[in-house]
Design a protein around this motif. Structure first.
Motif: not given
Length: 138
Positions: A104-105, A127-132
């Motif tokens: 899940l996120h 997290t280390s993710e970036i949403l674009l």
């Protein structure tokens, strides 16, 4: 679990959460009745909805199992700090896990520290993710 009859109250809550004009009662009702990938749970105080939680199941050829996103979680001001948000989140998680989801996120606002605290307390991590994001005007 929300039903089509909950559409008017859900639309009111969504307008409070996301701003007015995002949707119509008819479209909300149609989605509740016919969108097999989305689940919506509600918390009610009599006939008044106090909050809601939406989850979307996704499947990709890249993974052997479905994953899901908690897309919305909202509790009206008068009902906050009573554990309703956590209860909605746990109900959604359990329902998604029963449908085979393994991961899940949740996406939330960078400055929404109250929501972030709830999610972290429920076991979610940064997290280390970036949403674009990209939109297209209709």
């Amino acid at each position: 679990m929300a039903r089509g009859a909950d559409a008017p109250e859900l639309l009111k809550l969504n307008d409070l959460f996301n701003g007015g004009g995002c949707n119509t009662v008819e479209t909300v009702a149609e989605s509740l009745e016919g969108n097999g990938r989305e689940m919506v749970y509600v918390a009610a105080d009599g006939k008044t909805l106090a909050g809601f939680c939406c989850g979307q199941i996704q499947q990709s050829i890249c993974y052997a199992y479905p994953f899901a996103e908690i897309t919305e979680l909202y509790v009206m001001d008068a009902y906050r700090r009573q554990g309703i948000g956590k209860q909605l989140l746990v109900m959604m998680e359990n329902a998604l896990f029963k449908r085979g989801v393994k991961h899940l996120h949740i996406l939330t606002g960078r400055e929404n520290h109250i929501a972030q605290a709830l999610y972290r307390a429920c076991g979610y991590g940064d997290t280390s993710e970036i949403l674009l994001d990209k939109g297209k005007e209709l």
